[in-house]
Enzyme design. Structure first.
Site, PDB file in Angstrom:
ATOM      1  N   LYS A  72      33.230  44.954  62.442  1.00 52.58           N
ATOM      2  CA  LYS A  72      31.976  44.769  63.185  1.00 52.58           C
ATOM      3  C   LYS A  72      31.113  46.010  63.015  1.00 52.58           C
ATOM      4  O   LYS A  72      31.643  47.130  63.003  1.00 52.58           O
ATOM      5  CB  LYS A  72      32.301  44.517  64.665  1.00 52.58           C
ATOM      6  CG  LYS A  72      31.100  44.143  65.527  1.00 52.58           C
ATOM      7  CD  LYS A  72      31.539  43.809  66.952  1.00 52.58           C
ATOM      8  CE  LYS A  72      30.365  43.445  67.846  1.00 52.58           C
ATOM      9  NZ  LYS A  72      30.793  43.088  69.221  1.00 52.58           N
ATOM     10  N   SER A 147      29.092  38.826  71.197  1.00 50.69           N
ATOM     11  CA  SER A 147      28.304  39.507  70.198  1.00 50.69           C
ATOM     12  C   SER A 147      29.008  39.714  68.850  1.00 50.69           C
ATOM     13  O   SER A 147      28.356  40.057  67.875  1.00 50.69           O
ATOM     14  CB  SER A 147      27.893  40.884  70.729  1.00 50.69           C
ATOM     15  OG  SER A 147      29.037  41.711  70.908  1.00 50.69           O
ATOM     16  N   SER A 171      32.908  39.467  74.055  1.00 51.61           N
ATOM     17  CA  SER A 171      32.357  39.373  72.699  1.00 51.61           C
ATOM     18  C   SER A 171      33.349  39.128  71.578  1.00 51.61           C
ATOM     19  O   SER A 171      32.939  38.871  70.447  1.00 51.61           O
ATOM     20  CB  SER A 171      31.554  40.622  72.384  1.00 51.61           C
ATOM     21  OG  SER A 171      30.322  40.539  73.033  1.00 51.61           O
TER      22      SER A 171
HETATM   23  N1  GLN Z   1      27.827  38.512  76.453  1.00 56.37           N
HETATM   24  C1  GLN Z   1      28.152  39.736  77.095  1.00 56.37           C
HETATM   25  C2  GLN Z   1      26.935  40.631  77.139  1.00 56.37           C
HETATM   26  O1  GLN Z   1      25.960  40.289  76.544  1.00 56.37           O
HETATM   27  C3  GLN Z   1      29.306  40.391  76.418  1.00 56.37           C
HETATM   28  C4  GLN Z   1      28.966  41.368  75.392  1.00 56.37           C
HETATM   29  C5  GLN Z   1      30.148  42.049  74.775  1.00 56.37           C
HETATM   30  O2  GLN Z   1      31.303  41.747  75.087  1.00 56.37           O
HETATM   31  N2  GLN Z   1      29.879  43.013  73.929  1.00 56.37           N
HETATM   32  O3  GLN Z   1      26.966  41.664  77.752  1.00 56.37           O
END
Ligand code: GLN
Length: 471
Positions: A72, A147, A171
């Protein structure tokens, strides 16, 4: 010999059995990337030549010898752009490797491909990337989740056999569920965060996206362990996560929170949960209803804490030391604001503003302090379930719906935040959790298992049982 769904484990066997060479492995995946990445946009870049030269020197006797893994784009790799899918870090070339990357390299793996993501890991759809949305390989009109959008899509489409992601509020698990792969978020502190670009430091954790639970166990064993460069990394001993994977789960007590099975779930999500309940019962586990009374407070608590920490972590992007610098001014104050205005996308700005607000003098107690109290209550619910209620694991959904359409313009930011209801609790409490695909017609849907701190071996055992039950 290799197919898009080939696991790390199968690749390793083929390599060691001499059926395929490390060069052929890289050529296969590079070919898949060339063919499919233009439509999926799962990888921001991939350097075939570097991967091929690593393959030429690969030592297949090492635990991950010759196995390619996508990273990532918020996990630093020395000499390679780490952009966090942001204009802010478009030209940032990391001077060092994240500890997780060092560990992969030491185990013989070949990092291959920078996986697309929501900018600075903020989002649930992959649409917040400054470099375009990733598409869901199961249906290109749908988002892959986020994400870790690129990591999940790349594994699901067979562009790579496994990928690293990061999970601050779901994410890794949520895109894994939306794309039909296995997504593991270990206990907070299990894997060093050194070199993971900080979003919300008390919640961030590196995780894995793989085709199988066994692959998740294999990678976890490599990635875990104390790191003196991350003072929050755990001293807990690292067990062999693979060896007990296929032991029986008979008599295991698994809790199903009533707050997670209400009317808010789409039909495919409820059926996935029913199928998982039955599969676990058939394997001898006892499923009992439990309650997590503060479940409802989790999303609000998460978004206040995550935004507060993000506003502080992202203050370092000042246009002066590194990252994007505006060309429009030389005045230091104006430079700070203009660089940030130009470098950050809409969602990142929204969170910085929210975070700064909840931390500001007059509002700190009303928001931030209360969010911390709610966080403690959410964690306490789990602690009680694992002690007083005597459950060893918790089963639940990953997200209330399968992957939404691309450009779901009718969704407000608040609606997308609310869809994180089932994933953020594990981060608030620091618990390990995994998303396991279920057999579905239509878009993929996963189910989630959660375990007490550092009980990844138990978590993986139940996940492997589920996976096995629908083979
Ligand atoms: N969807 C969550 C957010 O936008 C999780 C993001 C993540 O785990 N990096 O904060």
């Amino acid at each position: 010999m290799i197919s898009p769904g080939t696991s790390l484990n199968a690749l390793q066997k083929a390599l060691r059995g001499g059926e395929i060479s490390p060069l052929e492995v890289i050529k296969y995946y590079a070919g898949r990337m060339d063919e499919l990445n233009p439509q999926l946009n799962a990888l921001l870049s991939y350097d075939r030549e570097t991967a091929l030269s690593a393959a030429a020197k690969a030592d297949i006797s090492l635990p991950l010898g010759g196995l390619p893994i996508a990273i990532k784009d918020n996990i630093c790799r020395k000499g390679i752009t780490t952009s966090c899918a942001s204009r802010m870090l478009e030209n940032f070339c990391s001077p060092y490797n994240a500890t997780a990357v060092e560990k992969l390299l030491a185990a013989g793996a070949i990092p291959f491909g920078r996986a697309n993501m929501d900018e600075f890991a903020m989002g649930s759809s992959g649409e917040n990337s400054a470099y375009g949305s990733t598409r869901n390989p199961a249906d290109l009109q749908h988002v892959p989740g986020g994400s870790s959008s690129g990591s999940a899509a790349a594994v699901a489409a067979g562009l790579i056999p496994a990928a690293l992601g990061s999970d601050t509020g779901g994410s890794v698990r949520q895109p894994a569920s939306h794309c039909g792969v296995v997504g593991l978020k270990p206990t907070y502190g299990r894997i060093s965060r050194y070199g993971l670009v900080a979003f919300a430091s008390s919640l961030d954790q590196i995780g894995t996206l793989t085709h199988s639970v066994e692959d998740a166990a294999l990678l976890l064993g490599i990635l875990c362990g104390h790191d003196e460069k991350d003072s929050t990394s755990s001293q807990e001993p690292v067990p062999d996560f693979v060896s007990g994977l296929h032991d029986s789960i008979s008599n295991m007590r698994i809790g199903l929170p009533r707050e997670y099975t209400g009317g808010g779930n789409a039909k495919p999500v409820s059926s996935a949960l029913e199928a998982a309940t039955k599969a676990l019962q058939d394997a001898g586990a006892e499923i009992c209803e439990i309650s997590l009374p503060h479940a409802e407070a989790a999303v609000a608590s998460y978004y206040i804490i995550a935004c507060a920490e993000a506003s502080s972590n992202l203050a370092r992007y000042d246009g002066i030391r590194y990252g994007h610098r505006s060309r429009l001014t030389h005045d230091p104050d104006a430079l700070f604001s203009l660089s940030r205005a130009e470098g950050f996308g809409e969602e990142v700005k929204r969170r910085i503003i929210l975070g700064t607000y909840v931390l500001s003098g007059g509002y700190y107690d009303a928001y931030y302090a209360r969010a911390q109290k709610a966080r403690a209550l959410v964690a306490q619910d789990f602690a009680k379930a694992f002690s007083e209620l005597g459950v060893q694991l918790i089963l639940g959904p990953v997200a209330p719906t399968p992957a939404p359409n691309l450009h779901a313009v009718d969704m407000t930011p608040l609606q997308t935040y609310l869809a994180d209801i089932y994933t953020v609790p594990a981060n608030l409490a620091g618990l390990p959790a995994i998303s396991v695909p279920t057999p579905q017609s239509g878009l993929p849907v996963g189910v989630q298992l959660l375990a007490p701190h550092f009980e990844e071996a138990r978590l993986l055992r139940a996940a492997a049982t589920l996976e096995q039950s629908w083979k």
